[in-house]
Enzyme design. Structure first.
Site, PDB file in Angstrom:
ATOM      1  N   CYS A  95     -16.434-110.658  38.804  1.00  0.00           N
ATOM      2  CA  CYS A  95     -16.269-112.159  39.573  1.00  0.00           C
ATOM      3  C   CYS A  95     -17.445-112.299  40.347  1.00  0.00           C
ATOM      4  O   CYS A  95     -17.892-113.406  40.391  1.00  0.00           O
ATOM      5  CB  CYS A  95     -14.906-112.170  40.149  1.00  0.00           C
ATOM      6  SG  CYS A  95     -13.613-112.231  38.745  1.00  0.00           S
ATOM      7  N   CYS A 137     -11.905-108.532  42.099  1.00  0.00           N
ATOM      8  CA  CYS A 137     -12.804-108.326  40.967  1.00  0.00           C
ATOM      9  C   CYS A 137     -14.170-108.270  41.126  1.00  0.00           C
ATOM     10  O   CYS A 137     -14.852-109.373  41.480  1.00  0.00           O
ATOM     11  CB  CYS A 137     -12.521-109.683  40.010  1.00  0.00           C
ATOM     12  SG  CYS A 137     -13.555-109.786  38.356  1.00  0.00           S
TER      13      CYS A 137
END
Length: 310
Positions: free
Chosen positions: A65, A62
């Site tokens: 993230c 991700c």
């Protein structure tokens, strides 16, 4: 990894009485920021009975993230034990993620007293994360200004180059957060680089390009391009007709003296509402767009305009 109290450094396995904690040294990163998995998730919930926990649910694949996590770590250090940051890798802990209802990442959950208080999803910029935390915790007294606040302050002081540099860096960190691009365009306008600002705005997605912030930057470019020159103002010296009042107001707006310009436009409306096909009222509305709906001058002069009209 065991969980330790950031205030005492002691390992925690069950709730303890913290009604009168003794002064401690600043907590270390190991005390403030932990990794959580099935071996310590229950301990984490018990710990939240004493100190709130910010649970960052993330995944290695991700990209957002990776943008958000350094922001959370930075803010956790600033708050010095007001809460701890627990990081949950959902790829390695899929069962826990399912139990927590994690459907997309990043997903940040505030846990206190063993229960979910609130959460947000997505890689919010630092300013918005600070605002979210401010709902639940008093800000650290010596917390540094966020990059967004630094840029806004620089722009307010006329240092457009510093504001531009900050927004360029923020854009690199979070290229899909389009408000940074709008604010970068605003800084470019102040630097006199209107064409670059327009090119930046034109490349925004349609919903962002047509929203009020981008429209406001476009309006400020138009004000600068349409403002009378020094020579034109000199030629208007001594005149007090509608044209002179309107052009002086336009120049004041282009120079950033919005209050004087707005007052001048209202004066044109009071004395000659029909001037140039209601140009004063139309310009007032464009200035409101440029300033934004929440700006104090917009609020004040919308009220004055309404009173004048009705």
């Amino acid at each position: 990894m065991s969980i330790v109290d950031p205030r005492s450094g002691a390992p925690l396995t069950a709730p303890q009485d913290t009604s009168a904690p003794s002064p401690q040294a600043a907590p270390s990163d190991e005390q403030l920021i932990i990794d959580v998995d099935r071996n310590n998730i229950q301990q984490l919930l018990e710990f939240s009975m004493q100190v709130p926990v910010l649970l960052d649910c993330w995944a290695p694949w991700c990209q957002p993230c990776k943008v958000l996590m350094p922001i959370l770590e930075k803010l956790t250090r600033e708050y010095r034990g007001t809460f701890i940051l627990a990081k949950l890798n959902i790829e390695e802990n899929q069962e826990i993620a399912a139990q927590l209802g994690v459907r997309s990442v990043p997903d940040v959950k505030l846990i206190s007293q063993g229960g979910l208080v609130d959460h947000f999803q997505g890689a919010l910029p630092e300013k918005e994360v600070r605002e979210w935390l401010a709902r639940y915790f008093p800000a650290p007294e010596d917390a540094p200004a966020s990059p967004e606040e630094q840029a806004a302050e620089a722009l307010a002081q006329g240092d457009a180059a510093t504001a531009r540099a900050i927004y360029e860096q923020l854009m690199q960190q979070n290229p899909e957060h389009y408000p940074y691009q709008v604010e970068l365009a605003r800084a470019l306008v102040v630097e006199g680089r209107g064409e670059e600002a327009l090119a930046l705005l034109d490349n925004l997605p349609p919903e962002e390009r047509d929203a009020a912030p981008a429209r406001g930057v476009r309006a400020s470019i138009e004000f600068r391009e349409g403002a009378p020159s020094d020579e034109e103002l000199a030629a208007l010296a001594g005149r007090d007709d509608s044209e002179a009042r309107f052009k002086r107001a336009m120049r004041q707006i282009a120079d950033g003296d919005y209050e004087s310009g707005l007052e001048g436009l209202l004066e044109v409306m009071r004395k000659d509402r029909a001037y140039d096909d209601d140009a004063a009222r139309k310009t007032l509305l464009r200035v409101f767009d440029a300033l934004g709906a929440e700006h104090p001058l917009t609020v004040t002069y919308r009220r004055k305009l309404f009173t004048l009209l009705y």
